[in-house]
Write a protein that holds these residues in place. Structure first.
Motif, PDB file in Angstrom:
ATOM      1  N   MET A   1       0.845  -1.175   0.000  1.00 40.62           N
ATOM      2  CA  MET A   1       0.000   0.000   0.000  1.00 40.62           C
ATOM      3  C   MET A   1       0.890   1.237   0.000  1.00 40.62           C
ATOM      4  O   MET A   1       1.826   1.331   0.771  1.00 40.62           O
ATOM      5  N   THR A   2       0.571   2.189  -0.871  1.00 41.63           N
ATOM      6  CA  THR A   2       1.369   3.412  -0.932  1.00 41.63           C
ATOM      7  C   THR A   2       0.950   4.389   0.173  1.00 41.63           C
ATOM      8  O   THR A   2      -0.145   4.280   0.728  1.00 41.63           O
ATOM      9  N   PRO A  32       5.981   1.170   6.466  1.00 43.26           N
ATOM     10  CA  PRO A  32       7.238   0.416   6.459  1.00 43.26           C
ATOM     11  C   PRO A  32       8.223   1.141   7.377  1.00 43.26           C
ATOM     12  O   PRO A  32       7.943   2.258   7.828  1.00 43.26           O
ATOM     13  N   GLU A  33       9.335   0.528   7.656  1.00 43.27           N
ATOM     14  CA  GLU A  33      10.357   1.198   8.463  1.00 43.27           C
ATOM     15  C   GLU A  33      10.903   2.382   7.664  1.00 43.27           C
ATOM     16  O   GLU A  33      11.298   2.242   6.509  1.00 43.27           O
ATOM     17  N   LEU A  34      10.907   3.567   8.293  1.00 39.83           N
ATOM     18  CA  LEU A  34      11.352   4.801   7.646  1.00 39.83           C
ATOM     19  C   LEU A  34      12.492   5.398   8.459  1.00 39.83           C
ATOM     20  O   LEU A  34      12.274   5.885   9.571  1.00 39.83           O
ATOM     21  N   VAL A 171      12.265   0.329   4.489  1.00 43.08           N
ATOM     22  CA  VAL A 171      12.411  -1.125   4.565  1.00 43.08           C
ATOM     23  C   VAL A 171      11.035  -1.721   4.839  1.00 43.08           C
ATOM     24  O   VAL A 171      10.390  -1.358   5.824  1.00 43.08           O
ATOM     25  N   GLY A 172      10.581  -2.611   3.969  1.00 44.01           N
ATOM     26  CA  GLY A 172       9.298  -3.271   4.196  1.00 44.01           C
ATOM     27  C   GLY A 172       8.149  -2.615   3.454  1.00 44.01           C
ATOM     28  O   GLY A 172       8.341  -1.810   2.547  1.00 44.01           O
ATOM     29  N   THR A 173       6.936  -2.967   3.878  1.00 42.25           N
ATOM     30  CA  THR A 173       5.711  -2.527   3.218  1.00 42.25           C
ATOM     31  C   THR A 173       4.728  -1.999   4.251  1.00 42.25           C
ATOM     32  O   THR A 173       4.604  -2.558   5.337  1.00 42.25           O
ATOM     33  N   GLY A 174       4.009  -0.955   3.891  1.00 50.07           N
ATOM     34  CA  GLY A 174       2.988  -0.416   4.773  1.00 50.07           C
ATOM     35  C   GLY A 174       1.686  -1.194   4.645  1.00 50.07           C
ATOM     36  O   GLY A 174       1.389  -1.756   3.587  1.00 50.07           O
ATOM     37  N   VAL A 175       0.916  -1.237   5.729  1.00 50.88           N
ATOM     38  CA  VAL A 175      -0.361  -1.955   5.739  1.00 50.88           C
ATOM     39  C   VAL A 175      -1.407  -1.164   6.531  1.00 50.88           C
ATOM     40  O   VAL A 175      -1.065  -0.356   7.387  1.00 50.88           O
ATOM     41  N   ILE A 176      -2.670  -1.431   6.248  1.00 49.59           N
ATOM     42  CA  ILE A 176      -3.765  -0.948   7.078  1.00 49.59           C
ATOM     43  C   ILE A 176      -4.034  -2.052   8.100  1.00 49.59           C
ATOM     44  O   ILE A 176      -4.178  -3.216   7.739  1.00 49.59           O
ATOM     45  N   ALA A 177      -4.076  -1.693   9.373  1.00 45.65           N
ATOM     46  CA  ALA A 177      -4.283  -2.678  10.440  1.00 45.65           C
ATOM     47  C   ALA A 177      -5.501  -2.286  11.276  1.00 45.65           C
ATOM     48  O   ALA A 177      -5.780  -1.104  11.462  1.00 45.65           O
ATOM     49  N   LEU A 178      -6.205  -3.295  11.761  1.00 47.40           N
ATOM     50  CA  LEU A 178      -7.335  -3.054  12.654  1.00 47.40           C
ATOM     51  C   LEU A 178      -6.824  -2.821  14.070  1.00 47.40           C
ATOM     52  O   LEU A 178      -5.865  -3.451  14.502  1.00 47.40           O
TER      53      LEU A 178
END
Length: 200
Positions: A1-2, A32-34, A171-178
């Motif tokens: 996810m962007t 993601p890790e920034l 590093v990694g990927t962003g996500v939407i989390a509940l």
């Protein structure tokens, strides 16, 4: 996810526009890790929300025990104010809210951060102050600066999502989390939407 996709979702959540998430508390964006930081973005993380301020404080304090540092911010991009909560090694160093709400002063904890002190010094105001005794004129002058200060403090202490560049190490990927505020119905709906996105 962007980041742009996440921003649209979280913006809808924050303004009550998300179906099944009217208070915006059901989900967050986990980046993601920034540059060594992981950002969790959404109304659920607001350190000045009257109903959640204690829980956000405890979460930041606990996370700082585990990771050394944890912070929470609120920033209203339409000049709705700013708030910051900074914890380090299990100790809350500072919580400050300037959103124009009557509860703001009651949420203040700790001593002013160096960024706060530098701005007050530029305004000719005391760098350490008591909100109860500050003149109305000084309070108003400070309020207009503090309303926009959260992104600057975030950048000074870690990473601001408003100041990411092509130089930012990702590093990694962003996500939407509940969040724990999500109901079973919302969780089931998110699961079904996720399944619908999978290739057949």
């Amino acid at each position: 996810m962007t980041f742009a996709e996440a921003e649209e979702i979280i913006d809808d959540d924050g303004h009550g526009g998300a179906e099944g998430n009217p208070d915006g508390m059901a989900r967050v964006y986990v980046s993601p890790e920034l540059d060594g930081w992981t950002l969790v973005i959404g109304p659920w993380c607001d350190p000045c929300d009257v109903e959640r301020s204690d829980e956000v404080l405890h979460l930041c304090r606990d996370l700082s025990v585990r990771y050394g540092q944890a912070q929470a911010y609120y920033y209203g991009t339409q000049h709705d104010g700013s708030a910051w909560l900074v914890a380090q090694d299990g100790v809350v160093l500072r919580r400050y809210c300037e959103t124009g709400e009557g509860e703001d002063a009651h949420l203040t904890l700790g001593e002013p951060l160096p960024v706060e002190q530098a701005h007050r010094e530029q305004l000719g105001l005391p760098t350490v102050w008591d909100e109860a005794t500050e003149s109305d004129e000084d309070e108003d002058e400070w309020k207009w600066v503090a309303f926009d200060l959260a992104p600057e403090i975030a950048a000074a202490l870690g990473v601001s999502p408003l100041q990411l560049t092509t130089e930012t190490r990702v590093v990694g990927t962003g996500v939407i989390a509940l969040t724990p505020n999500a109901t079973e119905v919302q969780a089931g709906s998110a699961h079904l939407e996720h399944e619908a996105d999978l290739p057949a």
